[in-house]
Structure formats: structure tokens, C-alpha cells
Design a protein around this motif. Structure first.
Motif, PDB file in Angstrom:
ATOM      1  N   VAL A  10      -2.536  10.510  -8.939  1.00 13.85           N
ATOM      2  CA  VAL A  10      -3.137   9.396  -8.159  1.00 13.85           C
ATOM      3  C   VAL A  10      -4.456   9.667  -7.480  1.00 13.85           C
ATOM      4  O   VAL A  10      -4.512  10.710  -6.838  1.00 13.85           O
ATOM      5  N   VAL A  12      -6.727   9.014  -4.855  1.00 15.79           N
ATOM      6  CA  VAL A  12      -7.304   8.138  -3.658  1.00 15.79           C
ATOM      7  C   VAL A  12      -8.677   7.948  -3.429  1.00 15.79           C
ATOM      8  O   VAL A  12      -9.567   8.987  -3.315  1.00 15.79           O
ATOM      9  N   ILE A  38      -2.046  14.216  -6.103  1.00 19.65           N
ATOM     10  CA  ILE A  38      -3.345  13.558  -5.619  1.00 19.65           C
ATOM     11  C   ILE A  38      -4.411  14.080  -5.673  1.00 19.65           C
ATOM     12  O   ILE A  38      -4.561  15.450  -5.563  1.00 19.65           O
ATOM     13  N   TYR A  90      -3.745   6.304 -12.002  1.00 18.26           N
ATOM     14  CA  TYR A  90      -3.485   5.364 -10.970  1.00 18.26           C
ATOM     15  C   TYR A  90      -5.002   5.321  -9.671  1.00 18.26           C
ATOM     16  O   TYR A  90      -4.966   6.689  -9.420  1.00 18.26           O
ATOM     17  N   ALA A  92      -5.872   4.620  -5.899  1.00 16.13           N
ATOM     18  CA  ALA A  92      -5.329   4.150  -4.443  1.00 16.13           C
ATOM     19  C   ALA A  92      -6.573   3.922  -3.541  1.00 16.13           C
ATOM     20  O   ALA A  92      -6.806   5.083  -2.935  1.00 16.13           O
ATOM     21  N   TRP A 100      -1.971   5.505   6.118  1.00 14.06           N
ATOM     22  CA  TRP A 100      -0.789   5.423   5.228  1.00 14.06           C
ATOM     23  C   TRP A 100       0.326   6.052   6.018  1.00 14.06           C
ATOM     24  O   TRP A 100       0.051   7.553   6.557  1.00 14.06           O
ATOM     25  N   LEU A 105       2.636   6.419  -0.894  1.00 14.73           N
ATOM     26  CA  LEU A 105       2.342   6.740  -2.293  1.00 14.73           C
ATOM     27  C   LEU A 105       3.366   6.949  -3.183  1.00 14.73           C
ATOM     28  O   LEU A 105       3.550   6.647  -4.264  1.00 14.73           O
ATOM     29  N   GLN A 108       5.139   3.746  -3.886  1.00 12.74           N
ATOM     30  CA  GLN A 108       4.459   2.852  -4.696  1.00 12.74           C
ATOM     31  C   GLN A 108       4.289   3.563  -6.265  1.00 12.74           C
ATOM     32  O   GLN A 108       4.407   2.566  -7.262  1.00 12.74           O
ATOM     33  N   VAL A 109       4.422   4.639  -6.530  1.00 10.74           N
ATOM     34  CA  VAL A 109       4.171   5.246  -7.687  1.00 10.74           C
ATOM     35  C   VAL A 109       5.650   5.014  -8.438  1.00 10.74           C
ATOM     36  O   VAL A 109       5.783   4.545  -9.552  1.00 10.74           O
ATOM     37  N   TYR A 123       2.033  -3.212  -4.174  1.00 12.47           N
ATOM     38  CA  TYR A 123       1.423  -3.215  -2.902  1.00 12.47           C
ATOM     39  C   TYR A 123       2.566  -3.247  -1.891  1.00 12.47           C
ATOM     40  O   TYR A 123       3.795  -3.482  -2.256  1.00 12.47           O
ATOM     41  N   CYS A 164      -2.627  -0.976  -1.731  1.00 15.50           N
ATOM     42  CA  CYS A 164      -2.378  -1.119  -3.094  1.00 15.50           C
ATOM     43  C   CYS A 164      -2.222   0.129  -3.767  1.00 15.50           C
ATOM     44  O   CYS A 164      -2.950   1.098  -3.439  1.00 15.50           O
ATOM     45  N   LEU A 165      -1.696   0.011  -5.013  1.00 16.80           N
ATOM     46  CA  LEU A 165      -1.913   1.169  -6.111  1.00 16.80           C
ATOM     47  C   LEU A 165      -2.157   0.394  -7.510  1.00 16.80           C
ATOM     48  O   LEU A 165      -1.612  -0.612  -7.721  1.00 16.80           O
TER      49      LEU A 165
END
Length: 375
Positions: A10, A12, A38, A90, A92, A100, A105, A108-109, A123, A164-165
């Protein structure tokens, strides 16, 4: 979290302009996520303060953080730069003053991995926090999912740019964030704009948990209001140009909701006459607002504060000082509430004053069905 295979990376992305007051708090909330695979790309957008210095210091302790720099070109440009340098499956986004909560995360993942490829964005819900990171009593929560284009025209139900992601393929297809808004001095709706362009092609999924802290900063609110409205006009105008087949009443209802939102922002900025004008315009466009309990509460509070303004300005030197004083007492109930309690409180709260919401939902359901082929 699923096991048996390598979890996706992910990326960020954090645009940062003169963010020294909160960037460290934001970064720490990111690196403390329970989801560890991440990379964090911070784009210093021509800051004149210690933003870059703070990021460099934290990056020395966590190699997942990368600092990129550019001349000031706006949040959209900074995000696009971060995306161009990112490698994750993804993306983010999070703003440099938001936070957060630890499981954001991960959840969301999980949601993305369990969804079909037609889902391009997930989201979660947001709590509003003040400069001290304390809850204000305002929340962004929606259960909209699937084909959400029509509801999203009505209002940005995600609430902010940190919630959101997004699949990388989605961002590539819509060609990233819109830099035109900054060029035309119309910042404020960049997030709404990209959500709309993604919703034209993909479905959304929601995690019904409060996982984002959306920071409210009164110091910059007043000067941003005309710019925010210009941004709204350009974004919704582009949608209307692309989709003239959508009935004009959808755009009218959207404008009514946005005027209601601006009325609140004007009151918090101490612009009481502008607040009343926005309330009037909201009601004139859509008389369903008469059923919204917030209209009456908001109008009454605005009038009281307006009448009391000579006194408050005599005691407090400006509106910002007055707002900070009010915050000590206004949302004291939410100061000690645990995040885990919020879902229960929300469900209980939804039983009251919900006639407006029910009728609005009926509208959305009807038009979303009639025009589902658009998205």
C-alpha cells in the motif's frame, strides 16, 4: 488478515504544505498502522516552514518513508507526484493534518481483497477532531456502496480526502487528481472530483467503522470559503457537462446540501450574515430542508451568536479566540468517549430526527436505480 500469500503493498501519499504543526502526528499515525506492508511518500509542496526537516527526521527512523519536494503547485499536483513515484497496488491518500486510527489500513485492505475487481475504492467513517486531536461531536458516516455515482453527485459522503483506499489501476484510468482547480484558485473539492470520476467506472465499498480523524482548523477557514464554493461549482459543472441526461433536480438538490454545509462553515468563521444567506439559498433550492432539524438548530445558534457578537469581540480579541473558548465546553461529552462506543451511539442517534434522511434516501434510491447505467 488473510494469510498464505504476500500481502499487497500500500502506497500512502501525503501532500504537505506548511504542515509543521501536525505532520509528525500524522506520520506517526501512519507508521503505527497494524498493516505493515506500506511505503509512505510525503510531498513537500514548497513549504516555508520546518515540514521537510520534520519528515526527514522521522524518515531516518523508518525507512518506509520517502520525502519528495516540489515548488508550490497545490495538493492535487503533490498527490500526483507521489503516485508517480509509488509502487503499491493500492494508493491510500491522507492529508498532512489528519490521522488514521491503528486498524484503518488493515480493514481497508481486507475489504478490498474480499471484493470483486469492479470495486475500485473502499472507504471508512471519520470523526472530526480539533487542533488538539479531540473529538468535536461531528462525524462523516455513510452506508453508500456499490454503484454510487448519483448519491455522490448529491454530496461527498466520504467526507474528506483521508478516508479511502484506491486501486492503482483506477487512478491510472482517471488520470489522477485534477490540477486545474489549483490553477483557477478553486481548491477544496479535489477529493470529491476524483471520487466522482472513479465512481463513473467502478463500484465503492464501505467499512462501517470510525477509522479516520478529520482535523478541523478554524485558523484558515474564513479565507477558504469563497474558494471552496468556486471549486464546487467547477466540479459539479464538469459532471453536468458530461451527463446532461441526469435530471437537473439532482444538481439542484446537490447545491442545496452544499449551501447547508457552507452555512455551517460560515457560522464557525464568524460570518453570521453569510450563514443566513446560505441557509436561505439551501431552502429556496430545495424545500425538503424544512424537515431537517439541523436547519432550526443551526439558525437559532447563528442568531444568538450574531446578537452576542459585540460582547464576545469585547472579551475575546477575534473569532478564532472565541471559537477556541467555546470548544472547551461545547463538546465536553465527546472528550472522554472511547472510539469503540461510537458505533453504538450512532445507531441510537439515528432513531431521532431522521425524517429528512429517510426522504432523502428514498430520492437517492429512485434516481440511482433509474440512472444506474451511467456508472
Amino acid at each position: 488478515m488473510q494469510s498464505g500469500f504476500e500481502l499487497p503493498l500500500v502506497s500512502v501519499i501525503i501532500p504537505a504544505y506548511n504542515a509543521e504543526a501536525f505532520i509528525e502526528i500524522t506520520l506517526k499515525s501512519v507508521i503505527k498502522q497494524t498493516y505493515k506492508n506500506i511505503e509512505v511518500l510525503v510531498v513537500d509542496d514548497g513549504s516555508l516552514d520546518r515540514t521537510a526537516e520534520i519528515v526527514k527526521s522521522i524518515a531516518m527512523e523508518d525507512k518506509r518513508i520517502t520525502l519528495l519536494q516540489q515548488s508550490n503547485a497545490g495538493a492535487a499536483s503533490a498527490r500526483n507526484k507521489a503516485i508517480a513515484h509509488s509502487k503499491g497496488e493500492y494508493i491510500a491518500p491522507i492529508d498532512a493534518d489528519d490521522i488514521w486510527y491503528p486498524e484503518n489500513l488493515e480493514k481497508q485492505v481486507q475489504c478490498m481483497l474480499s471484493s470483486e475487481q469492479c470495486v475500485g475504492l473502499t472507504y471508512a467513517w471519520s470523526v472530526h477532531i480539533d487542533e488538539e486531536g479531540l473529538l468535536t461531536g461531528r462525524f462523516d458516516y455513510s452506508r453508500q456502496k456499490g454503484k454510487v455515482y448519483i448519491p455522490l453527485i448529491m454530496t461527498n459522503f466520504l467526507g474528506n480526502g483521508s478516508a479511502c483506499l484506491i486501486r492503482r489501476s483506477c487512478l491510472q484510468e482517471v488520470k489522477g487528481y485534477n490540477c486545474r482547480l489549483h490553477t483557477e484558485n478553486a481548491q477544496g473539492c479535489e477529493d470529491w472530483d476524483i471520487y466522482l470520476r472513479i465512481a463513473e467506472r467502478y463500484e465503492f465499498q464501505v467499512i462501517p467503522d470510525f477509522l479516520i480523524g478529520y482535523r478541523q482548523r478554524f485558523s484558515s477557514m474564513s479565507s477558504n470559503l469563497p474558494v471552496m464554493f468556486k471549486s464546487y461549482i467547477l466540479v459539479i459543472g464538469d459532471v453536468q457537462t458530461r451527463h446532461p441526461e441526469i435530471p437537473s433536480r439532482i444538481y439542484q438538490w446537490s447545491a442545496s446540501i452544499y449551501y447547508m454545509y457552507l452555512s455551517y462553515k460560515n457560522r464557525e468563521a464568524g460570518k453570521h450574515w453569510s450563514c443566513l444567506i446560505c441557509l436561505y439559498k439551501s431552502l429556496k433550492i430545495d424545500n425538503l430542508s424544512l424537515l431537517h432539524w439541523y436547519l432550526y438548530k443551526h439558525t437559532l445558534i447563528n442568531l444568538i451568536e450574531w446578537l452576542a457578537k459585540p460582547i464576545t469581540l469585547f472579551i475575546w480579541k477575534d473569532n478564532l479566540s472565541w471559537q477556541k473558548f467555546k470548544r472547551q465546553f461545547r463538546y465536553r461529552y465527546y472528550r472522554s468517549i472511547e472510539m469503540a462506543e461510537l458505533n453504538h451511539k450512532l445507531e441510537k442517534r439515528q432513531h431521532f430526527f431522521n425524517l429528512y434522511e429517510r426522504l432523502q434516501e428514498q430520492r437517492l434510491t429512485k434516481f440511482a436505480q433509474d440512472y444506474s447505467e451511467i456508472c
